[in-house]
Design a protein around this motif. Structure first.
Motif, PDB file in Angstrom:
ATOM      1  N   GLN A 146     -34.138-111.757  43.683  1.00 29.63           N
ATOM      2  CA  GLN A 146     -33.073-110.978  44.307  1.00 29.63           C
ATOM      3  C   GLN A 146     -31.924-110.852  43.309  1.00 29.63           C
ATOM      4  N   VAL A 147     -30.903-110.117  43.700  1.00 34.30           N
ATOM      5  CA  VAL A 147     -29.723-109.918  42.857  1.00 34.30           C
ATOM      6  C   VAL A 147     -28.512-110.491  43.589  1.00 34.30           C
ATOM      7  N   ALA A 148     -27.669-111.192  42.853  1.00 39.14           N
ATOM      8  CA  ALA A 148     -26.409-111.715  43.396  1.00 39.14           C
ATOM      9  C   ALA A 148     -25.272-111.194  42.528  1.00 39.14           C
ATOM     10  N   VAL A 149     -24.176-110.843  43.159  1.00 41.04           N
ATOM     11  CA  VAL A 149     -22.985-110.383  42.457  1.00 41.04           C
ATOM     12  C   VAL A 149     -21.836-111.274  42.892  1.00 41.04           C
ATOM     13  N   GLU A 150     -21.085-111.771  41.917  1.00 42.43           N
ATOM     14  CA  GLU A 150     -19.901-112.565  42.200  1.00 42.43           C
ATOM     15  C   GLU A 150     -18.694-111.718  41.843  1.00 42.43           C
ATOM     16  N   MET A 151     -17.893-111.387  42.862  1.00 38.11           N
ATOM     17  CA  MET A 151     -16.692-110.567  42.678  1.00 38.11           C
ATOM     18  C   MET A 151     -15.543-111.202  43.467  1.00 38.11           C
ATOM     19  N   GLY A 152     -15.298-112.498  43.220  1.00 36.34           N
ATOM     20  CA  GLY A 152     -14.327-113.225  44.023  1.00 36.34           C
ATOM     21  C   GLY A 152     -14.995-113.797  45.266  1.00 36.34           C
ATOM     22  N   TRP A 198     -19.315-114.000  46.893  1.00 37.51           N
ATOM     23  CA  TRP A 198     -20.713-113.804  46.513  1.00 37.51           C
ATOM     24  C   TRP A 198     -21.375-112.793  47.446  1.00 37.51           C
ATOM     25  N   PHE A 199     -22.129-111.877  46.844  1.00 36.47           N
ATOM     26  CA  PHE A 199     -22.898-110.884  47.594  1.00 36.47           C
ATOM     27  C   PHE A 199     -24.350-110.996  47.131  1.00 36.47           C
ATOM     28  N   ILE A 200     -25.262-111.172  48.078  1.00 39.81           N
ATOM     29  CA  ILE A 200     -26.686-111.283  47.770  1.00 39.81           C
ATOM     30  C   ILE A 200     -27.366-110.000  48.230  1.00 39.81           C
ATOM     31  N   PHE A 201     -28.140-109.401  47.341  1.00 36.88           N
ATOM     32  CA  PHE A 201     -28.870-108.168  47.639  1.00 36.88           C
ATOM     33  C   PHE A 201     -30.359-108.483  47.620  1.00 36.88           C
ATOM     34  N   GLU A 202     -31.000-108.297  48.752  1.00 41.79           N
ATOM     35  CA  GLU A 202     -32.424-108.564  48.864  1.00 41.79           C
ATOM     36  C   GLU A 202     -33.196-107.360  48.351  1.00 41.79           C
ATOM     37  N   MET A 203     -33.112-107.179  47.043  1.00 34.67           N
ATOM     38  CA  MET A 203     -33.792-106.067  46.384  1.00 34.67           C
ATOM     39  C   MET A 203     -34.065-106.430  44.941  1.00 34.67           C
ATOM     40  N   THR A 204     -34.954-105.680  44.316  1.00 33.75           N
ATOM     41  CA  THR A 204     -35.263-105.902  42.905  1.00 33.75           C
ATOM     42  C   THR A 204     -34.085-105.460  42.044  1.00 33.75           C
ATOM     43  N   PHE A 205     -34.101-105.861  40.790  1.00 34.01           N
ATOM     44  CA  PHE A 205     -33.047-105.454  39.865  1.00 34.01           C
ATOM     45  C   PHE A 205     -33.009-103.928  39.747  1.00 34.01           C
ATOM     46  N   ALA A 206     -34.162-103.299  39.576  1.00 35.16           N
ATOM     47  CA  ALA A 206     -34.197-101.835  39.416  1.00 35.16           C
ATOM     48  C   ALA A 206     -33.642-101.138  40.650  1.00 35.16           C
ATOM     49  N   ASN A 207     -34.014-101.586  41.840  1.00 32.12           N
ATOM     50  CA  ASN A 207     -33.489-100.972  43.063  1.00 32.12           C
ATOM     51  C   ASN A 207     -31.989-101.197  43.185  1.00 32.12           C
ATOM     52  N   PHE A 208     -31.525-102.400  42.833  1.00 37.90           N
ATOM     53  CA  PHE A 208     -30.096-102.704  42.848  1.00 37.90           C
ATOM     54  C   PHE A 208     -29.339-101.794  41.879  1.00 37.90           C
ATOM     55  N   LEU A 209     -29.828-101.682  40.653  1.00 35.67           N
ATOM     56  CA  LEU A 209     -29.138-100.875  39.648  1.00 35.67           C
ATOM     57  C   LEU A 209     -29.096 -99.408  40.044  1.00 35.67           C
ATOM     58  N   ARG A 210     -30.196 -98.894  40.552  1.00 34.87           N
ATOM     59  CA  ARG A 210     -30.221 -97.492  41.005  1.00 34.87           C
ATOM     60  C   ARG A 210     -29.205 -97.285  42.132  1.00 34.87           C
ATOM     61  N   ALA A 211     -29.181 -98.188  43.107  1.00 37.17           N
ATOM     62  CA  ALA A 211     -28.229 -98.080  44.217  1.00 37.17           C
ATOM     63  C   ALA A 211     -26.792 -98.200  43.722  1.00 37.17           C
ATOM     64  N   ALA A 212     -26.550 -99.097  42.765  1.00 34.69           N
ATOM     65  CA  ALA A 212     -25.194 -99.258  42.211  1.00 34.69           C
ATOM     66  C   ALA A 212     -24.769 -97.995  41.464  1.00 34.69           C
ATOM     67  N   LEU A 213     -25.662 -97.419  40.660  1.00 34.12           N
ATOM     68  CA  LEU A 213     -25.336 -96.205  39.903  1.00 34.12           C
ATOM     69  C   LEU A 213     -25.093 -95.009  40.828  1.00 34.12           C
ATOM     70  N   CYS A 214     -25.768 -94.982  41.957  1.00 36.27           N
ATOM     71  CA  CYS A 214     -25.604 -93.884  42.921  1.00 36.27           C
ATOM     72  C   CYS A 214     -24.524 -94.201  43.952  1.00 36.27           C
ATOM     73  N   GLU A 215     -23.814 -95.325  43.744  1.00 34.03           N
ATOM     74  CA  GLU A 215     -22.733 -95.773  44.629  1.00 34.03           C
ATOM     75  C   GLU A 215     -23.197 -95.886  46.080  1.00 34.03           C
ATOM     76  N   GLU A 216     -24.387 -96.461  46.266  1.00 38.71           N
ATOM     77  CA  GLU A 216     -24.971 -96.634  47.595  1.00 38.71           C
ATOM     78  C   GLU A 216     -24.844 -98.060  48.118  1.00 38.71           C
ATOM     79  N   LEU A 217     -24.179 -98.941  47.376  1.00 38.70           N
ATOM     80  CA  LEU A 217     -23.992-100.317  47.818  1.00 38.70           C
ATOM     81  C   LEU A 217     -22.674-100.436  48.576  1.00 38.70           C
TER      82      LEU A 217
END
Length: 185
Positions: free
Chosen positions: A138-144, A146-165
């Motif tokens: 899974q992917v975790a993001v620490e921005m002050g 913690w946010f855990i995303f139950e998705m693959t890195f590729a799915n996370f990156l695509r969603a982040a680039l498309c501002e879908e998170l």
């Protein structure tokens, strides 16, 4: 300058071309990851390795630094092992200063999260290894927080680039700037 793949699996028809352009490195996932996986005793997820091997060390949207296992030393500090050391030290210091804070293990701790990217403001993106509760990476993001995303890195990156998170990890028009080169040590 493109670096030719030397042996092993070469990334073909990469899914991020329409967002970030043609991969710049044309990387060799076997050569790129063999040494670091042997040293860390972990096999990182294929989708993450393929992306990093294809695009190399660099910056996504002028906001997120991507690290590579064979980035030449001194290339803006984008060697993956350096990020692991920095993240382990930083989160270790935070834990000592606030022992009651929410604690996630950071590699090289047992079951530790693997830092794979850092924002320009110092936030980290981690890969969370499978365990008895998680069957897949899974992917975790620490921005002050913690946010855990139950998705693959590729799915996370695509969603982040498309501002879908729900969390603004990356904003604006997708772009990638390669920083430094890849060494063959």
């Amino acid at each position: 300058m493109d670096t030719p793949a030397r042996k092993g699996h070469q990334v073909q028809n990469f899914q991020f071309r329409e967002l970030l352009g043609v991969p710049l490195v044309n990387g060799d996932t076997v050569a790129d990851w063999e040494a670091i996986e042997r040293t860390s005793h972990i096999t990182l997820p294929a989708d993450y390795k393929e992306f990093v091997s294809a695009y190399g060390p660099g910056c996504i949207n002028d906001q997120m630094y991507l690290f590579h296992p064979r980035a030449q030393r001194g290339d803006h500090g984008l060697r993956l092992e350096s990020l692991w050391e920095q993240a382990s030290y930083s989160y270790g210091e935070l834990t000592q200063s606030d022992p009651h804070s929410r604690r996630h293990p950071i590699y090289p701790e047992e079951g530790g999260y693997f830092a794979v990217a850092r924002s320009i403001s110092g936030n980290h993106i981690f890969l969370v290894p499978p365990d008895e509760n998680r069957k897949q990476w899974q992917v975790a993001v620490e921005m002050g927080a913690w946010f855990i995303f139950e998705m693959t890195f590729a799915n996370f990156l695509r969603a982040a680039l498309c501002e879908e998170l729900d969390v603004p990890v990356i904003q604006g028009e997708p772009s990638f700037e390669q920083m430094g080169g890849i060494g063959f040590e």
